[in-house]
Scaffold this motif. Structure first.
Motif, PDB file in Angstrom:
ATOM      1  N   TYR A  33       0.821  -1.219   0.000  1.00  5.88           N
ATOM      2  CA  TYR A  33       0.000   0.000   0.000  1.00  5.88           C
ATOM      3  C   TYR A  33       0.848   1.259   0.000  1.00  5.88           C
ATOM      4  O   TYR A  33       1.942   1.291   0.560  1.00  5.88           O
ATOM      5  CB  TYR A  33      -0.979  -0.039   1.187  1.00  5.88           C
ATOM      6  CG  TYR A  33      -1.894  -1.226   1.016  1.00  5.88           C
ATOM      7  CD1 TYR A  33      -2.875  -1.220   0.036  1.00  5.88           C
ATOM      8  CD2 TYR A  33      -1.683  -2.396   1.733  1.00  5.88           C
ATOM      9  CE1 TYR A  33      -3.655  -2.331  -0.206  1.00  5.88           C
ATOM     10  CE2 TYR A  33      -2.463  -3.527   1.502  1.00  5.88           C
ATOM     11  CZ  TYR A  33      -3.442  -3.482   0.534  1.00  5.88           C
ATOM     12  OH  TYR A  33      -4.204  -4.589   0.283  1.00  5.88           O
ATOM     13  N   PHE A  89      -2.610  -7.789   2.684  1.00  6.47           N
ATOM     14  CA  PHE A  89      -4.065  -7.835   2.857  1.00  6.47           C
ATOM     15  C   PHE A  89      -4.342  -9.297   3.228  1.00  6.47           C
ATOM     16  O   PHE A  89      -4.114 -10.201   2.420  1.00  6.47           O
ATOM     17  CB  PHE A  89      -4.693  -7.452   1.509  1.00  6.47           C
ATOM     18  CG  PHE A  89      -6.169  -7.188   1.551  1.00  6.47           C
ATOM     19  CD1 PHE A  89      -6.764  -6.562   2.625  1.00  6.47           C
ATOM     20  CD2 PHE A  89      -6.965  -7.544   0.465  1.00  6.47           C
ATOM     21  CE1 PHE A  89      -8.131  -6.299   2.631  1.00  6.47           C
ATOM     22  CE2 PHE A  89      -8.329  -7.288   0.454  1.00  6.47           C
ATOM     23  CZ  PHE A  89      -8.911  -6.667   1.544  1.00  6.47           C
ATOM     24  N   TRP A 143      -9.415  -2.321   7.572  1.00  4.55           N
ATOM     25  CA  TRP A 143      -9.778  -1.219   6.690  1.00  4.55           C
ATOM     26  C   TRP A 143     -11.204  -0.817   7.058  1.00  4.55           C
ATOM     27  O   TRP A 143     -11.951  -1.621   7.635  1.00  4.55           O
ATOM     28  CB  TRP A 143      -9.799  -1.686   5.236  1.00  4.55           C
ATOM     29  CG  TRP A 143      -8.476  -2.017   4.646  1.00  4.55           C
ATOM     30  CD1 TRP A 143      -7.878  -3.250   4.638  1.00  4.55           C
ATOM     31  CD2 TRP A 143      -7.591  -1.139   3.954  1.00  4.55           C
ATOM     32  NE1 TRP A 143      -6.676  -3.171   3.985  1.00  4.55           N
ATOM     33  CE2 TRP A 143      -6.473  -1.891   3.548  1.00  4.55           C
ATOM     34  CE3 TRP A 143      -7.643   0.218   3.624  1.00  4.55           C
ATOM     35  CZ2 TRP A 143      -5.411  -1.331   2.838  1.00  4.55           C
ATOM     36  CZ3 TRP A 143      -6.583   0.771   2.913  1.00  4.55           C
ATOM     37  CH2 TRP A 143      -5.477   0.005   2.528  1.00  4.55           C
ATOM     38  N   GLN A 146     -16.160  -2.085   3.318  1.00  2.00           N
ATOM     39  CA  GLN A 146     -16.067  -2.021   1.864  1.00  2.00           C
ATOM     40  C   GLN A 146     -17.390  -1.577   1.237  1.00  2.00           C
ATOM     41  O   GLN A 146     -18.470  -1.949   1.711  1.00  2.00           O
ATOM     42  CB  GLN A 146     -15.685  -3.400   1.309  1.00  2.00           C
ATOM     43  CG  GLN A 146     -14.429  -3.973   1.947  1.00  2.00           C
ATOM     44  CD  GLN A 146     -13.168  -3.198   1.575  1.00  2.00           C
ATOM     45  OE1 GLN A 146     -12.704  -3.284   0.455  1.00  2.00           O
ATOM     46  NE2 GLN A 146     -12.636  -2.437   2.520  1.00  2.00           N
ATOM     47  N   ARG A 166     -13.433  -3.850 -10.268  1.00  2.05           N
ATOM     48  CA  ARG A 166     -12.127  -4.117  -9.665  1.00  2.05           C
ATOM     49  C   ARG A 166     -12.337  -4.645  -8.238  1.00  2.05           C
ATOM     50  O   ARG A 166     -13.124  -4.104  -7.459  1.00  2.05           O
ATOM     51  CB  ARG A 166     -11.332  -2.819  -9.636  1.00  2.05           C
ATOM     52  CG  ARG A 166     -10.014  -2.889  -8.905  1.00  2.05           C
ATOM     53  CD  ARG A 166     -10.144  -2.565  -7.436  1.00  2.05           C
ATOM     54  NE  ARG A 166      -8.920  -2.924  -6.738  1.00  2.05           N
ATOM     55  CZ  ARG A 166      -8.699  -2.740  -5.455  1.00  2.05           C
ATOM     56  NH1 ARG A 166      -9.613  -2.210  -4.680  1.00  2.05           N
ATOM     57  NH2 ARG A 166      -7.574  -3.115  -4.906  1.00  2.05           N
ATOM     58  N   PRO A 168     -10.208  -6.403  -4.682  1.00  4.60           N
ATOM     59  CA  PRO A 168      -8.872  -6.566  -4.100  1.00  4.60           C
ATOM     60  C   PRO A 168      -8.503  -8.001  -3.714  1.00  4.60           C
ATOM     61  O   PRO A 168      -7.372  -8.237  -3.307  1.00  4.60           O
ATOM     62  CB  PRO A 168      -8.920  -5.672  -2.856  1.00  4.60           C
ATOM     63  CG  PRO A 168     -10.359  -5.616  -2.475  1.00  4.60           C
ATOM     64  CD  PRO A 168     -11.168  -5.849  -3.709  1.00  4.60           C
ATOM     65  N   GLU A 188      -4.121  -2.208  -5.320  1.00  2.00           N
ATOM     66  CA  GLU A 188      -4.428  -0.795  -5.051  1.00  2.00           C
ATOM     67  C   GLU A 188      -3.619   0.110  -5.983  1.00  2.00           C
ATOM     68  O   GLU A 188      -4.149   1.017  -6.620  1.00  2.00           O
ATOM     69  CB  GLU A 188      -4.113  -0.465  -3.592  1.00  2.00           C
ATOM     70  CG  GLU A 188      -4.507   0.945  -3.200  1.00  2.00           C
ATOM     71  CD  GLU A 188      -3.605   1.554  -2.135  1.00  2.00           C
ATOM     72  OE1 GLU A 188      -2.386   1.676  -2.361  1.00  2.00           O
ATOM     73  OE2 GLU A 188      -4.135   1.922  -1.072  1.00  2.00           O
ATOM     74  N   THR A 205     -14.010  -1.272  -2.689  1.00  2.00           N
ATOM     75  CA  THR A 205     -12.943  -0.971  -1.736  1.00  2.00           C
ATOM     76  C   THR A 205     -13.545  -0.078  -0.654  1.00  2.00           C
ATOM     77  O   THR A 205     -14.764   0.064  -0.571  1.00  2.00           O
ATOM     78  CB  THR A 205     -11.719  -0.340  -2.440  1.00  2.00           C
ATOM     79  OG1 THR A 205     -10.658  -0.205  -1.494  1.00  2.00           O
ATOM     80  CG2 THR A 205     -12.005   1.039  -3.032  1.00  2.00           C
ATOM     81  N   SER A 206     -12.689   0.504   0.171  1.00  2.00           N
ATOM     82  CA  SER A 206     -13.178   1.330   1.280  1.00  2.00           C
ATOM     83  C   SER A 206     -13.208   2.814   0.913  1.00  2.00           C
ATOM     84  O   SER A 206     -12.653   3.232  -0.109  1.00  2.00           O
ATOM     85  CB  SER A 206     -12.235   1.149   2.467  1.00  2.00           C
ATOM     86  OG  SER A 206     -10.913   1.462   2.066  1.00  2.00           O
ATOM     87  N   THR A 209      -9.440   3.907   0.646  1.00  2.00           N
ATOM     88  CA  THR A 209      -8.720   3.660  -0.601  1.00  2.00           C
ATOM     89  C   THR A 209      -9.308   4.511  -1.728  1.00  2.00           C
ATOM     90  O   THR A 209      -8.570   4.993  -2.584  1.00  2.00           O
ATOM     91  CB  THR A 209      -8.707   2.152  -0.920  1.00  2.00           C
ATOM     92  OG1 THR A 209      -7.986   1.507   0.126  1.00  2.00           O
ATOM     93  CG2 THR A 209      -8.052   1.839  -2.245  1.00  2.00           C
ATOM     94  N   PRO A 230     -12.283  -5.855   6.076  1.00  2.00           N
ATOM     95  CA  PRO A 230     -11.139  -6.764   5.941  1.00  2.00           C
ATOM     96  C   PRO A 230      -9.888  -6.151   6.574  1.00  2.00           C
ATOM     97  O   PRO A 230      -9.819  -4.946   6.765  1.00  2.00           O
ATOM     98  CB  PRO A 230     -10.977  -6.867   4.427  1.00  2.00           C
ATOM     99  CG  PRO A 230     -11.433  -5.535   3.925  1.00  2.00           C
ATOM    100  CD  PRO A 230     -12.535  -5.083   4.849  1.00  2.00           C
TER     101      PRO A 230
HETATM  102  N1  PCA Z   1      -8.281  -1.128   0.456  1.00  2.00           N
HETATM  103  C1  PCA Z   1      -7.447  -2.154  -0.109  1.00  2.00           C
HETATM  104  C2  PCA Z   1      -7.899  -3.402   0.549  1.00  2.00           C
HETATM  105  C3  PCA Z   1      -9.237  -3.114   1.116  1.00  2.00           C
HETATM  106  C4  PCA Z   1      -9.329  -1.646   1.104  1.00  2.00           C
HETATM  107  O1  PCA Z   1     -10.189  -0.978   1.635  1.00  2.00           O
HETATM  108  C5  PCA Z   1      -7.669  -2.286  -1.583  1.00  2.00           C
HETATM  109  O2  PCA Z   1      -8.731  -1.929  -2.060  1.00  2.00           O
HETATM  110  O3  PCA Z   1      -6.788  -2.825  -2.255  1.00  2.00           O
END
Ligand code: PCA
Length: 328
Positions: A33, A89, A143, A146, A166, A168, A188, A205-206, A209, A230
Motif C-alpha cells: 500500500y 491484505f 480497513w 467495503q 475491480r 482486491p 491498489e 474498496t473502502s 482507498t 477486511p
Molecule cells: N483497500 C485495499 C484493501 C481493502 C481496502 O479498503 C484495496 O482496495 O486494495
C-alpha cells in the motif's frame, strides 16, 4: 578481531549516522500500500517507535506501494528471510487456508467492534499457521467497511449485469460474480491504470482507498454498503526476531501492540475524513436502496454458504466460537 561483515556494518552505520553497535540490526519491510494509506502511515510510525525505543539497535526500512516486493511475493520473501518484515491484505492468503478470508465474508462482522472481536477469535489459529512457516504476526488492523464505486447512480441490481468491477481479493471477485458482474483482481497501486485504460468501470474498496486513489477522477458515486471490514496483517521472520537481544525483542512487541491500538483508531478516523473527502471532491455518497440491498444480501449469503463448503473443520470451529460469543 573484527570480521568482514562486522566491519562492513560499522561502516554502514557510520555512513547512515547510526550508533555503531556491533549488534545493531537493519530490517527491510515491504507493504503493497502507498504512502497515502493510513496503514502505511501507521507502519512507518511503528518503525520510528522501534528505532527510538531501541536507540537505533533495530532500524526497520519500510518500502511502500509494492515498490520493493510485489504483493504476492511479500509473504514468501519474509518466509525465506529475504526480507524480515511484511504487510499484506490478510485475505489474499485465502488459497492457503479459509481462515484467512473470514474477514471478507458478509454478515460476520459489520462494525469495528465486531471486526476486532473477529480478529481476537481468529488470532490464535492465524498465529499458528504463520508459526508453522517460521513467521510471527505482529499486529492486524481493519480497513473501513467495503463499498461500491460506480460512474452512475447504483439503484437497480440489473446494473451489476456485466459490470467490470475491480476487486482486491478472490472473495470479492466471487461476490461480484454472484451479482452478475465481471470481476478483475487489481492491486491498489494499479487502480488508476485499470480505470484509465478502461479495464474496469467500477470498484469495491473502502472510503479510505477511494480517497487515497482519488476515486473522483474515475467515478461519480460511492454506495456505502458496509459489506465487511477486511484486515491487513503485519508479520516478521521468526529467525530475524530470535537474533535480536531480549530488550530489542520486547521493544518490537511493545511497539507492535501500540501500532495495533493506534491503527484501529486511525481506521475509524480515516473512514470519517475519507468519506468527507469523497463528498468534497464531488462523489455522491449514499447507502444502497432496498432492491440493491436485497441483491447484495443474496450475493453475500451465497458467498457465505460457499465458504462453509470450502472451510475445513478448524476454520469453521473458530467462526462458530466467535459467533457463539457474539450471541452471548
Ligand atoms: N483497500 C485495499 C484493501 C481493502 C481496502 O479498503 C484495496 O482496495 O486494495
Amino acid at each position: 578481531m573484527m570480521n568482514k561483515t562486522l566491519s562492513r556494518s560499522l561502516l554502514l552505520a557510520a555512513a547512515f549516522g547510526l550508533p555503531a553497535s556491533a549488534s545493531a540490526a537493519q530490517w527491510t519491510m515491504a507493504t503493497p500500500y502507498g504512502d497515502a494509506s493510513f496503514h502505511t502511515k501507521n507502519v512507518k510510525q511503528f518503525a520510528e517507535d522501534v528505532a527510538e525505543a531501541t536507540g537505533g539497535e533495530l532500524t526497520i526500512n519500510v518500502h511502500s506501494g509494492g515498490s520493493l516486493v510485489a504483493h504476492g511475493e511479500i509473504k514468501p520473501s519474509v518466509r525465506r528471510g529475504t526480507i524480515e518484515a511484511g504487510e499484506v491484505f490478510l485475505s489474499v492468503l485465502s488459497n492457503e487456508d479459509p481462515i484467512f478470508e473470514v474477514d471478507t465474508l458478509p454478515g460476520v462482522a459489520g462494525s469495528y467492534d465486531e471486526a476486532f472481536e473477529l480478529w481476537q477469535a481468529t488470532k490464535p489459529l492465524i498465529t499458528e499457521l504463520f508459526a508453522n512457516q517460521g513467521m510471527m504476526p505482529l499486529y492486524a488492523v481493519a480497513w473501513p467497511a467495503q463499498g461500491i464505486y460506480t460512474d452512475f447512480e447504483l439503484n437497480d441490481p440489473q446494473q451489476f449485469e456485466g459490470l467490470r468491477v475491480r476487486a482486491p481479493n478472490i472473495n470479492t471477485q466471487r461476490f461480484v460474480n454472484n451479482l452478475g458482474g465481471s470481476p478483475t483482481e487489481t492491486e491498489e497501486s494499479d487502480i488508476p491504470t485499470a480505470f484509465s485504460t478502461g479495464r474496469v468501470d467500477a470498484m469495491i474498496t473502502s472510503s479510505s482507498t477511494g480517497n487515497s486513489m482519488t476515486a473522483w477522477d474515475y467515478v461519480s458515486h460511492y454506495t456505502d454498503a458496509n459489506l465487511w471490514l477486511p484486515k491487513n496483517i503485519v508479520f516478521i521472520n521468526q529467525r530475524a526476531f530470535d537474533r535480536l537481544d531480549e530488550a530489542t525483542q520486547e521493544a518490537v512487541l511493545e511497539a507492535a501492540a501500540r501500532a495495533e491500538e493506534r491503527g484501529w483508531q486511525m481506521s475509524r478516523d480515516d473512514n470519517e475524513s475519507s468519506t468527507e473527502a469523497l463528498k468534497e471532491n464531488g462523489i455522491t455518497v449514499a447507502t444502497p436502496n432496498d432492491e440493491v440491498a436485497a441483491a447484495l444480501q443474496a450475493a453475500g449469503d451465497q458467498l457465505f454458504s460457499d465458504w462453509q463448503g470450502r472451510a475445513g473443520e478448524q476454520a469453521q470451529q473458530v467462526l462458530d466460537e466467535y459467533q457463539q460469543q457474539r450471541a452471548d
